[in-house]
Enzyme design. Structure first.
Site, mmCIF file in Angstrom:
data_model
loop_
_atom_site.group_PDB
_atom_site.id
_atom_site.type_symbol
_atom_site.label_atom_id
_atom_site.label_comp_id
_atom_site.label_asym_id
_atom_site.label_seq_id
_atom_site.Cartn_x
_atom_site.Cartn_y
_atom_site.Cartn_z
ATOM 1 C CG ASP A 82 -1.845 1.597 6.262
ATOM 2 O OD1 ASP A 82 -2.082 1.999 6.843
ATOM 3 O OD2 ASP A 82 -1.702 1.245 4.802
ATOM 4 C CD GLU A 465 0.954 2.867 2.720
ATOM 5 O OE1 GLU A 465 0.876 3.901 2.981
ATOM 6 O OE2 GLU A 465 1.240 1.586 2.949
ATOM 7 C CB SER A 491 4.469 1.211 3.243
ATOM 8 O OG SER A 491 4.669 1.178 4.962
#
Ligand code: FES
Length: 576
Positions: A82, A465, A491
């Protein structure tokens, strides 16, 4: 022990297998004597520190399996970080990778005729994906976590007082603080150099550690496996304890095969309740909702988003970890890890002690010798259930209302809203990028509600996110005065007044699409409502005039286009 035979219906089958084994570097005579074929499923890459040690751990496992008479066969999968994708046009690939990884692991397992499976997790989505193929195949197995990053420290405030507990979140917020002129270039550079001295997943209660906590609490990882540091320090070899746990996991796997205990015997409804309860007590990420619903579906356990809310709202926040507290995951590990949290919850009657775990024992048996928080030497990392950091009902709640007819999730991370609710004026953006530009240019001020739409599982696609937006708000000191609502997700790093997973999403004609700049948005946790303050007549008129949203163009045949066609809403965990 499992049946290791492979059934062929041609007379060349067994001979062909011997040819293949020899060519792949195995000795067919040794392979014929093995007692189990174990899929070692590992999303590995050298592209990022979340999963860059995974391949090494996989090799330890293969060696350890060989010592037990087993054959470990590697199955790879894409490991999406991520940190590398957030805030970029490739952010959608993160959630997409969860189901893709599970599919890769299932495919490799059956194609190699596996009897059992050890899955190595890592970055956020790999943590969710680790449990999915185990639940789906019901092959004997368990999860190994490659561990979390060691934290760092600096000598200037507001970070110095956190001690040796700085994580990536501190750098990200420091970066936004620099942009806002709140710290110097030199201070930002010092943060950059210090927050993450070595390999491992993001080092606090963000999504990777939320999912490692879920794996441990649900009973599919050995105790204390969820919180260990990956490294001693920068550039060091893998921590000895990580190696030890890899070998212990092989021993556990053989015990599971011996006693016939499979994932679906462990991942039962009560175990899911334990996992959600523990993740709430530790202040876990909103991604918990998507992933637990997806794993439950694979395990054949009926769970709804409302079930998750009801389980979570009974639970006080007792772990003093980032993003809501000062501490890193390693601080939790030092005082005993997830088992101490679970012991406190079990003693308070919040967990089921009679569920089985991969140790071959019940949860209560595993926790029998574990200390309660009040029995530890003085510490403020894990609080008592009776004296929590935040009372039940103040972490993640499922709301609905005129803006979210199906559902949405509110994350308060233990904070309470002034006056119990938040009223603010909408500032509407059709992309994360547009919202970022406005925040950076000072176009978002106290009292605003930032509305980011068309970033859901279908719209983006892949439901990215909005973490860089929440970081900007925190870094500019607006975290308590500006709310952010979105059909995207957050997140685990994100904190503030945040509403995500709004369903139906904008791309599916959800009412988030009718919000206009200046509308009053009301977030009311007590009534569990997210509303727009316009008359029903005005609402109906705007809905009737709503044009189909313009979807982001993705190439036909791409993973994203397939995902867009198949994905369900966040209300159902974005399962395919
Ligand atoms: Fe990989 Fe956080 S970005 S664990």
């Amino acid at each position: 022990m499992p049946d290791k035979s492979v059934s062929y219906w041609t007379n060349t089958g067994q001979g062909l297998r011997a040819v293949e084994l020899r060519a792949a570097g195995f000795k067919p005579s040794e392979a014929a004597a093995i007692n189990a074929v174990v899929t070692v499923a590992a999303a590995h890459t050298n592209a990022h520190r979340c999963n860059n040690r995974v391949r090494r751990i996989a090799d330890f496992l293969v060696d350890a399996l060989a010592l037990k008479g087993g054959q470990g066969l590697l199955v790879g999968a894409p490991a999406v970080s991520d940190a590398l994708t957030q805030g970029t046009e490739n952010a959608g690939y993160s959630l997409v990778s969860r189901d893709l990884m599970a599919d890769c692991m299932e495919t490799g397992h059956y194609a190699h005729h596996g009897n059992a499976m050890i899955v190595i997790s890592g970055c956020d989505k790999t943590g969710a994906a680790a449990l999915m193929p185990l639940a789906r195949t019901n092959a004997f197995g368990l999860v190994v976590y490659p561990r979390t990053s060691a934290p760092g420290r600096v000598d200037f405030e507001p970070w110095a007082s956190k001690g040796n507990n700085l994580t990536l979140m501190d750098y990200m917020e420091g970066s936004a603080a620099r942009e806002a002129g709140r710290i110097s270039d030199d201070q930002l550079t010092r943060l950059q150099r210090c927050v993450m001295p070595g390999s491992g997943t993001c080092g606090a209660m963000f999504t990777a550690n939320t999912m490692s906590t879920v794996a441990e609490a649900i009973g599919m990882m050995l105790p204390r496996g969820a919180s260990h540091p990956a490294d001693y320090d920068a550039g060091s070899d893998i921590h000895d304890d990580v190696k030890k746990q890899a070998y212990a996991s092989v021993e556990a796997l053989y015990r599971l095969m011996e006693i016939g205990l499979r994932p679906r015997d462990i991942m039962v409804r009560k175990a899911f309740e334990n996992a959600v309860t523990t993740a709430y007590a530790m202040g876990g990420s909103t991604n918990l909702y998507l992933h637990v619903l997806a794993i439950a579906r694979e395990a054949g356990v009926m769970m709804t988003i409302e079930d998750l809310h009801c389980i979570g709202e009974r639970v006080p926040l007792i772990a003093n970890l980032q993003p809501h507290g000062p501490y890193a995951m390693v601080s939790l590990h030092k005082v005993g890890g997830v088992p101490v949290v679970m012991k406190a919850l079990l003693n308070a009657g919040l967990l089921h002690g009679d569920v089985m775990t991969v140790t071959g024992k019940t949860l209560a048996e595993n926790l029998a010798e574990v200390a309660l928080p009040e029995e530890l030497p003085e510490q403020d990392v894990i609080f008592q259930v009776t004296q929590p950091l935040a009372a039940p009902g103040n972490h993640i709640s499922v709301l609905s209302g005129s803006l979210a007819p199906e559902s949405c999730v509110l994350k308060l991370s233990g904070k309470t809203l002034e006056d119990g609710e938040f009223h603010g004026k909408a500032k509407v953006f059709n992309s994360e990028k547009a919202a970022m530009t406005a925040i950076r240019e000072g176009g978002v001020v106290a009292g605003d509600v930032v509305v980011v739409r068309n970033v859901g599982p279908v719209g983006a696609p892949g439901m990215p996110e909005m973490v860089h937006l929440t970081i900007q708000l925190q870094g500019r000191g607006l975290g308590k005065e500006v709310a952010l609502i979105t059909d995207g997700r957050f997140s685990g790093v994100s904190h503030g007044i945040l509403v995500g997973h709004i369903c139906p999403e904008g791309a599916k004609g959800g009412p988030i699409s009718i919000v206009q700049d200046g509308d009053t948005i009301v977030i009311d946790p007590k009534k569990r409502r997210l509303d727009i303050d316009i008359t029903p007549k005005e609402m109906a008129g705007r809905m009737a005039r709503l044009d189909p949203p313009e979807l982001l163009d993705v190439p036909e045949g791409s993973v994203l286009s397939k995902y867009r066609r198949l994905v369900s809403s966040a209300h159902y965990g974005c399962v395919l």
